[in-house]
Write an enzyme that holds these catalytic residues in place. Structure first.
Site, PDB file in Angstrom:
ATOM      1  CE1 TYR A  97       1.086  -0.365   4.389  1.00 37.25           C
ATOM      2  CE2 TYR A  97       0.098   1.820   4.378  1.00 37.25           C
ATOM      3  CZ  TYR A  97       0.881   0.857   4.983  1.00 37.25           C
ATOM      4  OH  TYR A  97       1.476   1.141   6.183  1.00 37.25           O
TER       5      TYR A  97
ATOM      6  NE  ARG B  33      -6.148 -19.411   3.446  1.00 39.81           N
ATOM      7  CZ  ARG B  33      -5.247 -20.233   3.982  1.00 39.81           C
ATOM      8  NH1 ARG B  33      -5.219 -21.506   3.630  1.00 39.81           N
ATOM      9  NH2 ARG B  33      -4.382 -19.791   4.889  1.00 39.81           N
TER      10      ARG B  33
ATOM     11  CG  HIS C  99       0.183 -20.972   2.019  1.00 40.67           C
ATOM     12  ND1 HIS C  99      -0.939 -21.732   2.259  1.00 40.67           N
ATOM     13  CD2 HIS C  99       0.514 -20.397   3.198  1.00 40.67           C
ATOM     14  CE1 HIS C  99      -1.272 -21.620   3.531  1.00 40.67           C
ATOM     15  NE2 HIS C  99      -0.408 -20.816   4.131  1.00 40.67           N
TER      16      HIS C  99
ATOM     17  CE  LYS D 150       3.135   3.134   3.178  1.00 42.02           C
ATOM     18  NZ  LYS D 150       3.238   3.267   4.623  1.00 42.02           N
TER      19      LYS D 150
ATOM     20  CD  GLU E 128       9.981   1.755  10.490  1.00 41.80           C
ATOM     21  OE1 GLU E 128       9.800   2.754   9.773  1.00 41.80           O
ATOM     22  OE2 GLU E 128       9.915   0.597  10.065  1.00 41.80           O
TER      23      GLU E 128
ATOM     24  CG  LEU F 197       8.388   2.278   4.855  1.00 44.99           C
ATOM     25  CD1 LEU F 197       8.260   1.103   3.898  1.00 44.99           C
ATOM     26  CD2 LEU F 197       7.010   2.854   5.161  1.00 44.99           C
TER      27      LEU F 197
END
Ligand code: PLP
Length: 285
Positions: A33, A100, A102, A149, A182, A207
Site C-alpha cells: 500500500y 486459497r 499459499h 510497505k 522506527e 521503511l
C-alpha cells in the site's frame, strides 16, 4: 456526503465497495500500500510514493496494475469525488483473487487495486502538533523486510494499541541491540543538544519514509546539521527534541518517551520549523 472508493476499475459508494473473499490481500496480507498526503486537493510527492510502490511490488513480484500515469488519474479522481482538500489518499494493491493456496496463483490472475481518500482535520492536527505527542518504546518484533510497505501490519497494530493503552500516540520499536528502529507508522528522529538532527539510516530496520527523504533534502537546504545513524531510547531521553515523520502527519513533535519528558517537555524549535517549512520542499500533483 457519500464516500467513494475505486475498486478494480469502478468508482463505488464506500458502503457497497467490496473485494472478493478470496482476495489474497484479505487471506494472506499478500499486498502492498501507499498513503499520500493531500493538500489543497493535490497529491503530495506522488512520484516518490510511486517509486516506493514499484520497489515494494517488485520485491513481492506483483505486477503494477496500471501505468503510473493512469494511477495518478485514478488517485486524483478519488480525491476529487470525495472532495478532499486536506487529507489522505490510500492505495492498496494485492496479488489478486484466486483459490486459497499459499503459492503464487497463475500469471493470468490480475492484481487487485483499491483507492480511497478521506479528509483529515487540519485544525486538530495543528493542535496536536502544538502540544506534541507521547511515545512508548516497544521491542522490535516485525519481520526483517520492513522496507516493503506491505499490508501485513499486525505487529504495528499491536504496538500502536499498546501505545494507546499507555496514553501515548506512537510506539517506537527498539531492536535487539538497543537502538530505536522506527515508529509503528512513522520514522523516528531526535535533535541533539548540539543541534544535530538524527535519524536511522534507511539501509536496515526501517521503511524508507517519503517524508523522511524530503526532510533530509530540506535539512540540507536549510543548512541544518544532519546525522544518519541509530540512536537509543536513552539518547532520545537526553536529547533537546524528538519528532516523528509520516505522510499523514508530516513532522510531529514528540514531548515524552516512556513517560519521561524530552527536552523541556514542549515541541522543539527545530521540529516546529521543519513542520512549517516542509511543503516548500515537496512536490504537488
Ligand atoms: N515507517 C512506517 C512503519 C510507516 O508505516 C510509515 C508510514 O505509514 C512511515 C515509516 C513513514 O513513511 P512516509 O513518510 O512515507 O509516510
Amino acid at each position: 456526503m457519500a464516500r467513494i472508493a475505486y475498486v478494480n476499475g469502478r468508482y463505488q459508494d464506500l458502503r457497497d465497495a467490496s473485494v472478493n473473499i478470496e482476495d489474497r490481500g484479505y487471506q494472506f496480507a499478500d499486498g502492498v500500500y501507499e498513503v499520500c498526503e493531500v493538500r489543497g486537493g493535490r497529491i503530495v510527492d506522488f512520484p516518490r510514493h510511486m517509486g516506493r510502490l514499484q520497489r515494494s511490488l517488485s520485491e513481492l513480484r506483483i505486477a503494477l496494475p496500471m501505468p503510473l500515469s493512469a494511477l495518478l488519474i485514478v488517485l486524483r479522481e478519488v480525491v476529487r469525488r470525495n472532495r478532499v482538500g486536506y487529507g489522505i489518499v490510500y492505495l492498496q494493491v494485492s496479488r489478486g483473487v484466486a483459490r486459497r493456496d499459499h503459492g503464487f496463483p497463475p500469471a493470468s490472475v490480475k492484481p487487485s487495486i483499491v483507492v480511497t481518500a478521506r479528509p483529515l482535520n487540519f485544525a486538530k492536527n495543528q493542535d496536536t502538533a502544538a502540544h506534541g505527542i507521547k511515545v512508548i518504546t516497544h521491542p522490535e518484533n516485525r519481520w526483517p523486510r520492513v522496507a516493503i510497505k506491505t499490508v501485513a501490519l499486525l505487529p504495528n497494530v499491536l504496538a500502536k494499541q499498546a501505545a494507546r493503552e499507555h496514553g501515548a500516540y506512537e510506539a517506537w520499536y527498539v531492536d535487539g541491540d538497543g537502538y530505536v528502529t522506527e515508529g509503528a507508522s512513522s520514522n523516528a528522529w531526535i535533535v541533539t543538544r548540539e543541534g544535530r538532527v538524527v535519524t536511522r539510516s534507511a539501509d536496515s530496520g526501517i521503511l524508507a519514509g517519503i517524508t523522511r527523504a524530503v526532510l533530509i533534502e530540506a535539512l540540507a537546504a536549510l543548512q541544518l546539521r544532519f546525522e544518519e545513524r541509530p540512536f537509543t531510547p536513552q539518547e532520545a531521553h537526553g536529547a533537546a527534541e524528538a519528532f516523528v515523520t509520516a505522510s499523514s502527519q508530516i513532522v510531529m513533535p514528540v514531548v515524552a518517551i516512556d513517560g519521561q519528558r524530552v527536552g523541556d517537555g514542549k515541541p522543539g524549535r527545530i521540529a516546529r520549523r521543519l513542520r512549517e517549512e516542509f511543503h516548500r520542499f515537496s512536490c504537488f500533483s
